[in-house]
Design a protein around this motif. Structure first.
Motif, short mmCIF file in Angstrom:
data_model
loop_
_atom_site.label_atom_id
_atom_site.label_comp_id
_atom_site.label_asym_id
_atom_site.label_seq_id
_atom_site.Cartn_x
_atom_site.Cartn_y
_atom_site.Cartn_z
N GLN A 1 37.94 15.25 49.59
CA GLN A 1 37.70 15.96 47.63
C GLN A 1 37.03 17.44 48.06
OE1 GLN A 1 37.54 15.12 44.33
NE2 GLN A 1 39.00 13.48 45.69
N CYS B 1 34.69 19.52 52.51
CA CYS B 1 35.33 18.19 51.91
C CYS B 1 35.12 17.00 52.96
CB CYS B 1 36.82 18.99 52.74
SG CYS B 1 38.17 17.95 52.21
N VAL C 1 36.71 25.68 36.57
CA VAL C 1 37.23 24.54 36.88
C VAL C 1 38.05 24.16 35.69
CG1 VAL C 1 35.87 24.38 38.92
CG2 VAL C 1 35.45 22.98 36.38
N ILE D 1 33.88 19.90 47.40
CA ILE D 1 33.43 19.69 46.61
C ILE D 1 31.94 21.96 47.23
CG2 ILE D 1 30.41 18.82 46.77
CD1 ILE D 1 31.88 16.68 47.58
N HIS E 1 42.15 14.58 38.49
CA HIS E 1 41.21 14.58 37.39
C HIS E 1 41.74 14.09 35.91
CE1 HIS E 1 38.76 15.46 40.95
NE2 HIS E 1 37.33 14.55 39.99
N GLN F 1 31.70 25.46 35.39
CA GLN F 1 32.44 24.64 34.75
C GLN F 1 33.85 25.51 34.37
OE1 GLN F 1 31.94 22.00 31.42
NE2 GLN F 1 33.94 21.71 31.14
N GLN G 1 43.54 15.96 44.73
CA GLN G 1 42.19 16.04 43.97
C GLN G 1 42.64 16.28 41.93
OE1 GLN G 1 39.10 18.15 46.16
NE2 GLN G 1 37.28 18.52 44.45
N LEU H 1 32.89 26.03 50.24
CA LEU H 1 33.17 24.52 49.54
C LEU H 1 33.13 24.22 51.11
CD1 LEU H 1 36.20 24.81 47.67
CD2 LEU H 1 33.87 24.58 46.43
N GLY I 1 38.40 20.22 39.42
CA GLY I 1 38.29 18.43 40.02
C GLY I 1 37.46 19.13 40.79
N LEU I 2 37.33 20.42 40.79
CA LEU I 2 36.57 21.16 42.09
C LEU I 2 34.98 20.39 41.86
CD1 LEU I 2 37.45 24.21 43.31
CD2 LEU I 2 38.01 22.61 43.91
N GLN I 3 33.98 19.72 42.89
CA GLN I 3 32.90 19.47 42.29
C GLN I 3 32.05 20.26 42.92
OE1 GLN I 3 32.77 16.06 41.99
NE2 GLN I 3 34.96 15.94 41.45
N GLN I 4 30.70 20.31 41.83
CA GLN I 4 29.85 20.95 41.69
C GLN I 4 29.79 21.97 41.70
OE1 GLN I 4 27.11 20.14 45.33
NE2 GLN I 4 27.45 17.47 44.89
#
Length: 515
Positions: free
Chosen positions: A201, A197, A17, A203, A45, A14, A41, A195, A8-11
């Motif tokens: 979330q 927050c 995560v 990011i 997902h 792949q 988080q 990251l 679920g960690l954004q950006q």
């Protein structure tokens, strides 16, 4: 095709995560609030998930509710004891199956310290076999002040764990450090991601800071305050000397990779120097080499920590000779500064010097201050200070001892509990304890106390604070201490410590004969 789950960690890449099935992953975090945000988080997902908690009620972990995710989540609560961990494998075998989705197990680091190294190894191996047999993916999220011990133990389970990572708060951002991570038949290791927050979330931050200058044509230049060379002239044409630190700072604002050397003659100059170092590191990048040399002063441990956090490459003690100082400069050439320096300097300074109290505190205030310091994640684990319990010699009352106790540094606290004096010495190392006690007490501490007990690890200190709170009646914790009167009869002197002298009769013979 095998099922896979998203962290679920954004950006984020792949592969970093994705959790494979079956799989066994473990993420640690010192701060409980960060672990809770990460857990929600992850849940948001998933299409199917199961939550097990041994630290608090699982319902509270999902508050506020994740915006997305499964409509129904099976929740299980586990007692926070050793036996529940050892029977968890049997519980999973009885309750879970491949349709349970991603299984999340939230726990406190203190619970894992109840297992010995051999017991933890056996637990990991047995759980691994069960996950493969049942085709289940398990993600453990563990938080707590004593997380460093667990992190050290996890390094040995490379064959049993598919992924180990740590989420660390850095005052204005978070660092997500991945020890290793298996995903889609790929192995990625030793990665660090910054990251932010936003709206609960995490990011990834796309760093736009220029850490490597376009030009390194000044990498052999030395910009120094003239006092660091002890009166010697510039050593070569590459050296530029300036009359004060402000002039060094002004010139260094045009430097890219030069060596910038500040002098420190007085402890009251720490904050001004920290501001200059922080500004240079944030504006001029990581190729700049920043050095501080002490001149007839002795830096406190907390001051050294502040300067390093602001971006200093090296601090040279005043006791080092000029030749050793030049050797240190030679050793840092070509270095790149790799630590993150937060943008908010006032918040950084407050976090690294959090206790603006000193001297006697009531027990409740004393415990609250110590707990506040122990929860500070910017301070190194198991190196935040010392807790010392001192029992006075039988001839002295604890109240008399307090008249001799004069803490001078902010962060040095004292309280009275029954017949013992409790001291907390912030940013004090164990080998400096005798020096600190000599400074605090106006008489030799070896003559004042019959014994002492010292705690230096975070979990030990927190455990002792909890214990004295539980054993001390509420009324005693809240009653302020009355001012201590020191009449002539109650004053303590060195003669008192040696014990009262018993008068001996002397008979004089006026005729000169001795009887």
């Amino acid at each position: 095709m095998k099922n896979r789950y998203a962290l679920g960690l954004q950006q984020v890449q792949q592969e970093l995560v994705t959790l494979q099935n079956p799989g066994f992953y473990w993420i640690t975090s010192q701060r409980q609030e960060d672990a809770r945000v990460l857990l929600r988080q992850v849940v948001s997902h998933q299409q199917a998930a199961t939550l097990v908690s041994s630290d608090e009620k699982p319902q509270s972990l999902l508050t506020p509710d994740p915006l997305t995710g499964p409509a129904r989540i099976p929740l299980f609560s586990l007692p926070a004891n050793k036996a529940s961990l050892q029977h968890l494998e049997n519980d999973f075998a009885r309750v879970l199956n491949g349709r349970s989705g991603l299984v999340l197990f939230y726990s406190n680091a203190a619970q894992w310290s109840k297992l010995s190294e051999d017991e933890l190894t056996l637990w990991v191996k047995r759980m691994r076999r069960l996950l493969i047999k049942k085709q289940i993916t398990l993600l453990l999220i563990t938080s707590g002040a004593s997380i460093i011990h667990l992190r050290n133990h996890l390094q040995r389970y490379f064959r049993q764990l598919d992924g180990v990572a740590h989420l660390e708060f850095q005052q204005d951002s978070w660092q997500y450090r991945i020890n290793w991570w298996y995903s889609a038949d790929k192995l990625l290791a030793d990665r660090a991601i910054r990251l932010s927050c936003n709206e609960n979330q995490f990011i990834a931050i796309n760093d736009v800071e220029q850490t490597t200058p376009l030009s390194l044509n000044d990498e052999n230049q030395f910009l120094a305050q003239e006092g660091v060379l002890e009166g010697a002239p510039p050593l070569s044409s590459q050296w530029q000397l300036f009359s004060d630190n402000e002039s060094v700072f002004s010139r260094a604002q045009q430097a890219n990779a030069a060596t910038v050397i500040f002098s420190l003659a007085h402890n009251q100059d720490i904050n001004a120097l920290a501001k200059m170092v922080h500004s240079l590191r944030r504006s001029r990048g990581n190729a700049l080499k920043i050095v501080v040399r002490e001149i007839s002063t002795s830096l406190r441990y907390s001051d050294e920590r502040l300067l390093l956090a602001c971006g200093v490459n090296a601090i040279v003690p005043g006791a080092q000779t000029l030749s050793r100082f030049l050797t240190t400069l030679e050793g840092i050439q070509g270095q790149q500064f790799t630590r993150h320096v937060p943008a908010n300097l006032p918040a950084l300074m407050q976090a690294l010097q959090p206790l603006q109290q000193k001297g006697y505190l009531q027990l409740e205030s004393f415990c609250a201050a110590v707990q506040q310091l122990m929860s500070n994640t910017l301070l190194p684990e198991n190196d935040k200070g010392l807790m010392v319990a001192l029992r006075p010699v039988p001839q002295l009352k604890p109240e008399q001892i307090l008249t001799l106790c004069k803490p001078r540094r902010f962060g040095d606290l004292v309280t009275l509990i029954n017949d013992r004096i409790y001291l907390f010495l912030s940013s004090c190392r164990f080998n400096d304890l005798d020096i600190a006690l000599k400074s605090i007490f106006s008489l030799p501490h070896d003559e004042l106390f019959s014994n002492r007990v010292v705690w230096f690890e975070d979990n030990q200190i927190l455990s002792e604070v909890h214990k004295i709170r539980q054993l001390t009646p509420v009324a005693q914790r809240e009653v302020p201490m009355a001012p201590i009167e020191t009449p002539q009869a109650n004053k303590v002197s060195a003669a008192d410590l040696r014990g009262a002298q018993t008068p001996q009769p002397i008979i004089l013979n006026l005729d000169g004969d001795r009887r």
